[in-house]
Write a protein that holds these residues in place. Structure first.
Motif, PDB file in Angstrom:
ATOM      1  N   LEU A  69       0.837  -1.198   0.000  1.00 33.39           N
ATOM      2  CA  LEU A  69       0.000   0.000   0.000  1.00 33.39           C
ATOM      3  C   LEU A  69       0.879   1.257   0.000  1.00 33.39           C
ATOM      4  O   LEU A  69       0.592   2.233  -0.693  1.00 33.39           O
ATOM      5  N   ARG A  70       1.959   1.196   0.743  1.00 27.57           N
ATOM      6  CA  ARG A  70       2.879   2.331   0.790  1.00 27.57           C
ATOM      7  C   ARG A  70       3.424   2.660  -0.606  1.00 27.57           C
ATOM      8  O   ARG A  70       3.401   3.813  -1.037  1.00 27.57           O
ATOM      9  N   GLU A  71       3.884   1.624  -1.307  1.00 24.37           N
ATOM     10  CA  GLU A  71       4.418   1.879  -2.652  1.00 24.37           C
ATOM     11  C   GLU A  71       3.354   2.459  -3.568  1.00 24.37           C
ATOM     12  O   GLU A  71       3.641   3.322  -4.399  1.00 24.37           O
ATOM     13  N   THR A  72       2.123   1.990  -3.387  1.00 22.58           N
ATOM     14  CA  THR A  72       1.035   2.462  -4.240  1.00 22.58           C
ATOM     15  C   THR A  72       0.790   3.953  -4.016  1.00 22.58           C
ATOM     16  O   THR A  72       0.759   4.734  -4.960  1.00 22.58           O
ATOM     17  N   TYR A  73       0.650   4.347  -2.743  1.00 22.38           N
ATOM     18  CA  TYR A  73       0.345   5.776  -2.544  1.00 22.38           C
ATOM     19  C   TYR A  73       1.573   6.645  -2.786  1.00 22.38           C
ATOM     20  O   TYR A  73       1.443   7.806  -3.154  1.00 22.38           O
ATOM     21  N   GLU A  74       2.768   6.092  -2.603  1.00 23.22           N
ATOM     22  CA  GLU A  74       3.964   6.886  -2.923  1.00 23.22           C
ATOM     23  C   GLU A  74       4.016   7.202  -4.419  1.00 23.22           C
ATOM     24  O   GLU A  74       4.454   8.277  -4.820  1.00 23.22           O
ATOM     25  N   GLY A  75       3.547   6.254  -5.217  1.00 25.19           N
ATOM     26  CA  GLY A  75       3.452   6.494  -6.663  1.00 25.19           C
ATOM     27  C   GLY A  75       2.509   7.666  -6.951  1.00 25.19           C
ATOM     28  O   GLY A  75       2.822   8.551  -7.761  1.00 25.19           O
ATOM     29  N   TRP A  76       1.380   7.698  -6.237  1.00 26.77           N
ATOM     30  CA  TRP A  76       0.415   8.797  -6.444  1.00 26.77           C
ATOM     31  C   TRP A  76       1.002  10.116  -5.965  1.00 26.77           C
ATOM     32  O   TRP A  76       0.845  11.150  -6.612  1.00 26.77           O
ATOM     33  N   GLN A  77       1.688  10.065  -4.819  1.00 27.49           N
ATOM     34  CA  GLN A  77       2.293  11.304  -4.288  1.00 27.49           C
ATOM     35  C   GLN A  77       3.246  11.897  -5.313  1.00 27.49           C
ATOM     36  O   GLN A  77       3.257  13.098  -5.551  1.00 27.49           O
TER      37      GLN A  77
END
Ligand SMILES: Nc1nc2c(ncn2[C@@H]2O[C@H](COP(=O)(O)OP(=O)(O)O)[C@@H](O)[C@H]2O)c(=O)[nH]1
Ligand SMILES: [Mg+2]
Length: 440
Positions: free
Chosen positions: A157-165
């Motif tokens: 989940l962290r990698e996913t939202y870091e991509g969005w950030q």
């Protein structure tokens, strides 16, 4: 110094393995005093970092407590990011008691629940979603739960939202560039136009993750399967057959089941709770009527509904079912009919395999094998929903009102920071300003 900073300087200890008699029990220490305490209670020098060493532990009077394996994890390469130590003592109640007294006398404090993980989050060793994954992993009772928890603990989940950030910051840099340098001749007119692809990509990614619905939560909390139908259809008999235990009272008297009777099992590696319910019919008995109300509510909330039908019996209320079990009389073959209904005989355990097979394929289809990050909590869904609608808003006024659009993007970033468990925006600002220069 805030109270929290002060507390962080305290060195804490806790029993990290289960309490009670065991071959080995693990005590963990975290905080600045860990190394000194390790040296003083073992009356020797610190062991090599991250290597198990055999040491004798002495109490303050110099009397031996036990001869454990000890480990030393100097900061920042430790679970919490602080200096940490571990004692792998023999797991007796008396040794644990003596160790606790010894460590308390050495000035350490018993850790509060979750305090090690909280420190790990505060020291940046993991974000909140990884900590939640870790908590779920410890609670995992089935293989499906274990796999899902591991993915989030490992940062899915962290990698996913870091991509969005990253996409949102790139978009922001483009827009800010246009706003700040709007008067300069060498800045293209529609620099904000360049923000579109970043924003749409972030929006689509969020929408795709939100589209998994309650999948992650169903795996974490268990899949609810309601059994409904007319009184005497054989619901309670079916429940008993499905779990192989006599959990619900069955009788030829209509209206026997009133309270919801639950029984747990595991299907496709996921925890499943069956709920047997009161038969659906019009009734003047106020207790039974309450049972019917609860039955309908349970069917409404359930992930899957099994409707039990029996010849000559009418189901009074309409319920959206996923599977129909036709409870037939006599020695029949249990089977899946052409329309997908299952025929069987609950009393004789006929057709239950076909029913369980159908349940398993429905569960696999809907809830198993999440390859992406899992939204295991309402908190995750809420943060991403807010971020998603903020990005939608940003896109809708990007061309006309770039200032407002950049404010929307900032709001989306705040929601993602909340998802991460960080409200400190400094990092985000660093990134914004560095991107800003690149744009020039
Ligand atoms: N012959 C026959 N009787 C059944 C079958 N299933 C349940 N029964 C009987 O029907 C009565 C009502 O069953 P029960 O499971 O209590 O029904 P519920 O009201 O839907 O929970 C009981 O006496 C059961 O033994 C079945 O498949 N065949
Ligand atoms: Mg019943």
């Amino acid at each position: 110094m805030t109270e929290r900073d002060f507390l962080q300087d305290e060195t804490i200890f806790a029993l990290s393995s289960a309490p009670g008699r065991a071959g080995v029990s693990v005590l963990r220490l975290s905080g600045p005093e860990s190394g000194d305490v390790l040296k003083s209670v073992t009356q020797s020098k610190l062991p090599e970092p991250r290597r198990a060493s055999l040491r004798t532990v002495y109490d303050l009077d110099g009397v031996m407590i036990d001869r454990p394996l000890v480990l030393w994890f100097p900061a920042p390469k430790s679970f919490t990011g602080e200096d940490c130590a571990e004692f792998h003592v023999h797991g007796s109640v008396a040794i644990l008691e003596a160790m606790a007294r010894c460590l308390t006398e050495a000035g350490l404090r018993q850790a509060k629940p979750g305090e090690f993980t909280r420190r790990a989050v505060e020291r940046g060793k993991m974000d909140l979603t990884e900590a939640e994954g870790l908590a779920d992993l410890i609670d995992a009772r089935t293989q499906g739960q274990r796999i899902q928890a591991l993915q989030n603990m490992e940062g899915a989940l962290r990698e996913t939202y870091e991509g969005w950030q990253s996409l949102l910051l790139d978009a922001l840099a483009q827009i800010e560039g246009e706003i700040d340098f709007a008067d300069e001749a060498d800045v293209p007119d529609a620099l904000s136009h360049a923000a579109y692809p970043y924003l749409t990509q972030a929006r689509d990614g969020m929408a795709a993750l939100l589209a998994q619905g309650d999948k992650g939560r169903a795996v974490r909390d268990g899949i609810q399967v309601a059994i409904v139908g007319a009184p005497n259809a054989g619901k309670s008999t079916l429940l008993n057959g499905l779990v192989g235990r006599d959990v619900a009272i069955t009788s030829p008297q209509a209206g026997t089941t009133r309270d919801i009777v639950e029984a747990q099992t595991v299907i496709a590696g996921l925890p499943v709770t069956f709920s047997d319910t009161a038969g659906l019919r019009e009734t003047v008995d106020s207790i039974e009527a309450e049972g019917v109300r609860r039955a309908l509510a349970r069917a409404e909330d359930a992930h899957l509904v099994i409707l039990v039908e029996r010849e000559g019996l009418e189901t009074a209320s309409h319920v959206e079912e996923n599977i129909v079990f036709r409870n037939l009389a006599g020695e029949i073959d249990g089977r899946v009919e052409e329309n997908g209904d299952i025929s069987g005989n609950a009393l004789k355990n006929i057709g239950l395999d076909a029913l369980l097979g159908k349940l398993e394929s429905l569960i696999l289809e809907r809830y198993a094998g999440l390859e992406s990050a899992a939204l295991t909590r309402v908190r995750h869904v809420n943060c991403i929903e807010v971020a998603h609608s903020s990005v939608e808003m940003a896109l809708s006024r990007l061309g006309s009102e770039p200032e407002l659009s950049s404010e929307d993007i900032r709001n989306a970033l705040i929601s993602l920071e909340e998802l991460a468990g960080r409200s400190d925006m400094e990092q985000v600002f660093d990134r914004i300003f560095s991107s800003f220069c690149i744009g020039k």
